[in-house]
Scaffold this motif. Structure first.
Motif, PDB file in Angstrom:
ATOM      1  N   PHE A   1       0.861  -1.195   0.000  1.00 35.47           N
ATOM      2  CA  PHE A   1       0.000   0.000   0.000  1.00 35.47           C
ATOM      3  C   PHE A   1       0.886   1.230   0.000  1.00 35.47           C
ATOM      4  O   PHE A   1       1.732   1.397   0.872  1.00 35.47           O
ATOM      5  CB  PHE A   1      -0.911   0.004   1.229  1.00 35.47           C
ATOM      6  CG  PHE A   1      -1.672   1.291   1.383  1.00 35.47           C
ATOM      7  CD1 PHE A   1      -2.794   1.548   0.622  1.00 35.47           C
ATOM      8  CD2 PHE A   1      -1.230   2.263   2.280  1.00 35.47           C
ATOM      9  CE1 PHE A   1      -3.489   2.741   0.754  1.00 35.47           C
ATOM     10  CE2 PHE A   1      -1.923   3.466   2.414  1.00 35.47           C
ATOM     11  CZ  PHE A   1      -3.048   3.710   1.653  1.00 35.47           C
TER      12      PHE A   1
ATOM     13  N   GLN B   1      -6.788  -1.646   1.154  1.00 36.28           N
ATOM     14  CA  GLN B   1      -6.777  -0.274   0.636  1.00 36.28           C
ATOM     15  C   GLN B   1      -7.696   0.634   1.450  1.00 36.28           C
ATOM     16  O   GLN B   1      -7.343   1.749   1.795  1.00 36.28           O
ATOM     17  CB  GLN B   1      -7.209  -0.293  -0.826  1.00 36.28           C
ATOM     18  CG  GLN B   1      -7.221   1.083  -1.427  1.00 36.28           C
ATOM     19  CD  GLN B   1      -6.733   1.056  -2.871  1.00 36.28           C
ATOM     20  OE1 GLN B   1      -6.125   0.083  -3.325  1.00 36.28           O
ATOM     21  NE2 GLN B   1      -7.002   2.107  -3.590  1.00 36.28           N
TER      22      GLN B   1
ATOM     23  N   CYS C   1      -2.879   0.369  -3.879  1.00 34.16           N
ATOM     24  CA  CYS C   1      -2.150  -0.855  -3.606  1.00 34.16           C
ATOM     25  C   CYS C   1      -1.515  -1.368  -4.881  1.00 34.16           C
ATOM     26  O   CYS C   1      -2.140  -1.336  -5.946  1.00 34.16           O
ATOM     27  CB  CYS C   1      -3.097  -1.930  -3.085  1.00 34.16           C
ATOM     28  SG  CYS C   1      -3.623  -1.628  -1.402  1.00 34.16           S
TER      29      CYS C   1
END
Lengths: 111, 527
Positions: free
Chosen positions: B274, B340, B281
């Motif tokens: 990330f 995410q 990501c």
């Protein structure tokens, strides 16, 4: 709660002497407000001592305004300090309660 | 020590049969009796018998259905079931086996046969349980490492849930210095004790390789991951080939001095990276074959740069291959999306969140495969000079404490000395902390006094974080109605104020019921 009142004609000017109006003292404020409610339902809160107000404080001022308008009166504010004023704008309170620079202007607005 | 006798549940609607079975078994076992299917399911769920003798022909719910239901429930699915039936036709037997039974006994009973079959299946079950126990001990003690301590600028979190069929998931960390460490995550094909032992063997070979290579190189010049994996491969390839299995593996190095991540991936699950700046990501995959394949090419290493606030997620296929009730896979995409969305919460809370999401998806807390997941989060602080500004305050849940909270925030902001923290901004921060504290006292603690609230403030290079911890009710921001600005309502402005007073607000709650409200205030970096 420290509230000092002064009668000017049929208008009550209330000086709020606390520096803070937050969730910690809004109940006291409401009690104090109830005790000064008299014949006159036109009130000006002089706010220059108040440095900090939170959302509960805003709610309390709205409560006072509602009580007064139910009785046919109104609430005006004056001497509001900058940080408090930004908060009023953030929660759009400035559209519900009239805010004036000075006590005189606030009193004049009732006439 | 006297061993507790195994518990056998007899399910039959016929009292004569029950008496016969009870007389046959009462000396060797503790016995439970259920006279219909519903009672049997209830008893099994509550007492978890070691074995069930189940009559097929019963009114309402027959034995096949009882067995199917037992096998469908995680709690009871491994209890051995033996059918008892007066019918010796092949069709009924087949149907019983299809429903998940291990064996059958035909009426009229022969006491010796009943005893022998019950004993055999209990012994087999015990042997299976013992294997699982040994394999899980191997896994816990040999396969799973502890994250390194004292690495500057990272936080880690890890999660393991061994399946009942243990396979050879493993991970470990190797610390080289305060600014450099390696992580290895791997998965041996196959299940049970053989896979677990091979995993342990791989790890011990890896340690040997690391040891040998560090002797050959000086301390400032560590062996590269590709070199390490090549040597490991040479050592183990023959043995792995003999076992006709293979292992997927990712060996990675975090260089915290240069902010470089180098890794060798041998067919393992793609690591999620990330990126804090772009809020996106990416999936890191290498080009090498799993260990155990006759690799002709040299092992290739890849390099990625990272930044403060970035997050790396390593995981096993136990996560992505967990299934919902319809057999759909959890999948890589769902994991990436979850990471995410939640990448900015604390690693400990994030990993709990991942666990809860898999459990919610699969409606189960036990899995066919081992579930392992390791998070490495790069601190924001890492970009700042070594000493960050930190401060703590503890208050009780009393509205009279609000001024203390404001003074705490005010003084902290003064210490941070950032040019963007002018009087107006500090005023807004004071407002936000007041609103958060009031919400905790009034809503999380429902105005009970004497409860604890902890407040931690920390300044990083680019932002301040003020975290409030409480142990009250869960807070759902979505459940709060939008504020009404027409003067008709006197409350409901708190969240609106907080959202405008700071740059970001995050709520999370851990498994122990500890709530965290995190306020983030961006800094410009000037003094």
């Amino acid at each position: 709660m420290e509230l000092s009142t002064e009668e000017i004609g049929d208008i009550t000017v209330v000086a709020v002497l606390n520096e803070v109006l937050d969730a910690g003292n809004t109940d006291e404020f409401k009690t104090g407000f109830a005790s000064i409610l008299n014949e006159s339902h036109k009130m000006v809160f002089e706010m220059s001592h108040v440095k900090f107000v939170d959302s509960s404080g805003c709610g309390t001022l709205l409560f006072c305004q509602k009580q007064l308008s139910k009785l046919g009166g109104n609430l005006k504010l004056c001497g509001v300090q900058e940080p408090v004023r930004s908060l009023f704008e953030l929660v759009r309170m400035d559209r519900i309660i009239d805010i004036f620079g000075s006590k005189e202007e606030a009193i004049k607005s009732f006439q | 020590m006297k061993k507790v006798k195994p518990l056998v549940l007899i399910v039959d609607d016929n009292s004569i049969n029950i008496d016969l079975l009870v007389n046959t078994l009462k000396n060797d076992y503790r016995l439970g009796i259920a006279k219909n299917g519903a009672k049997a399911l209830e008893y099994a769920d509550k007492h978890l018998p070691n074995l069930i003798l189940l009559d097929i022909m019963m009114p309402e719910m027959n034995g096949y259905e009882v067995c199917t239901r037992l096998k469908a429930a995680i709690k009871t699915k491994d209890i051995p079931v033996i059918f008892i039936t007066a019918m010796s036709e092949e069709g009924h037997k087949t149907k019983g086996f299809e429903a998940g039974a291990l064996d059958y006994i035909t009426k009229p009973f022969h006491a010796a046969e009943v005893k022998a079959r019950v004993k055999t299946h209990l012994s087999l079950k015990e042997a299976r349980d013992q294997e699982i126990y040994i394999a899980s001990r191997i896994q816990q003690t040999l396969l799973l490492g502890q994250p390194p301590h004292n690495i500057q600028g990272i936080q880690t979190a890890h999660l393991t849930a061994a399946s009942q069929k243990i396979d050879g998931d493993f991970y470990d960390f190797f610390k080289h210095s305060d600014l450099c460490f390696d992580i290895v995550v791997g998965d041996v094909m196959g299940k049970g004790i053989p896979a677990a032992i091979l995993g342990a063997a791989l790890k011990s070979h890896l340690l040997r390789v690391l040891n040998e290579l560090s002797f050959l190189t000086n301390k400032n010049n560590l062996p590269e991951p590709a070199q390490i994996i090549s040597s490991l491969h040479k050592q183990v390839i023959d043995q792995i080939e003999d076992l006709e299995t293979f292992a997927t593996l990712c060996y990675a190095r975090f260089d915290m001095a240069r902010y470089v991540y180098s890794f060798v991936d041998c067919g393992h699950m793609r690591t999620i990276h990330f990126n804090n700046d772009t809020n996106n990501c990416s999936l890191l995959r290498g080009v090498n074959m799993p260990l155990g394949f006759p690799e002709k090419q040299p092992f290739r290493q890849k390099t990625v740069r990272f930044k403060p606030g970035d997050l790396f997620v390593f995981y096993s296929d136990g996560i992505t291959e967990s299934k919902d009730r319809n057999g759909n896979l959890y999948g890589e995409k769902r994991l990436v999306d979850f990471v995410q969305t939640n990448a900015k919460i604390e690693p400990g809370n994030l990993i709990n969140g991942i666990w809860n999401d898999i459990v919610a998806f699969s409606e189960s807390e036990t899995f066919d495969d081992d579930v392992t997941c390791v998070l490495v989060k790069i601190d924001k602080r890492a970009s700042c000079s070594v000493s960050s500004t930190k401060s703590k305050l503890e208050i009780i849940s009393d509205l009279k404490e609000l001024e203390k909270v404001r003074a705490f925030a005010r003084e902290f902001c003064d210490r941070v000395k950032d040019s963007s923290l002018d009087a107006r901004r500090i005023g807004m921060i004071e407002l936000a902390v007041t609103e958060v504290a009031v919400n905790i006292i009034k809503h999380a603690y429902k105005s009970r006094s004497g409860e604890m609230i902890q407040i931690n403030a920390e300044a990083f290079a680019d932002e301040i974080e003020i975290r409030f911890y409480d142990w009250g009710e869960r807070f759902e921001p979505k459940s709060v109605p939008q504020p009404v600005f027409d003067g008709s309502r006197e409350c409901g402005f708190g969240l609106h104020i907080i959202a405008h007073a700071v740059n970001e607000v995050l709520y999370s709650r851990d498994d122990q019921g500890k709530n965290c409200t995190c306020l983030k205030i961006k800094l410009t970096g000037g003094n």
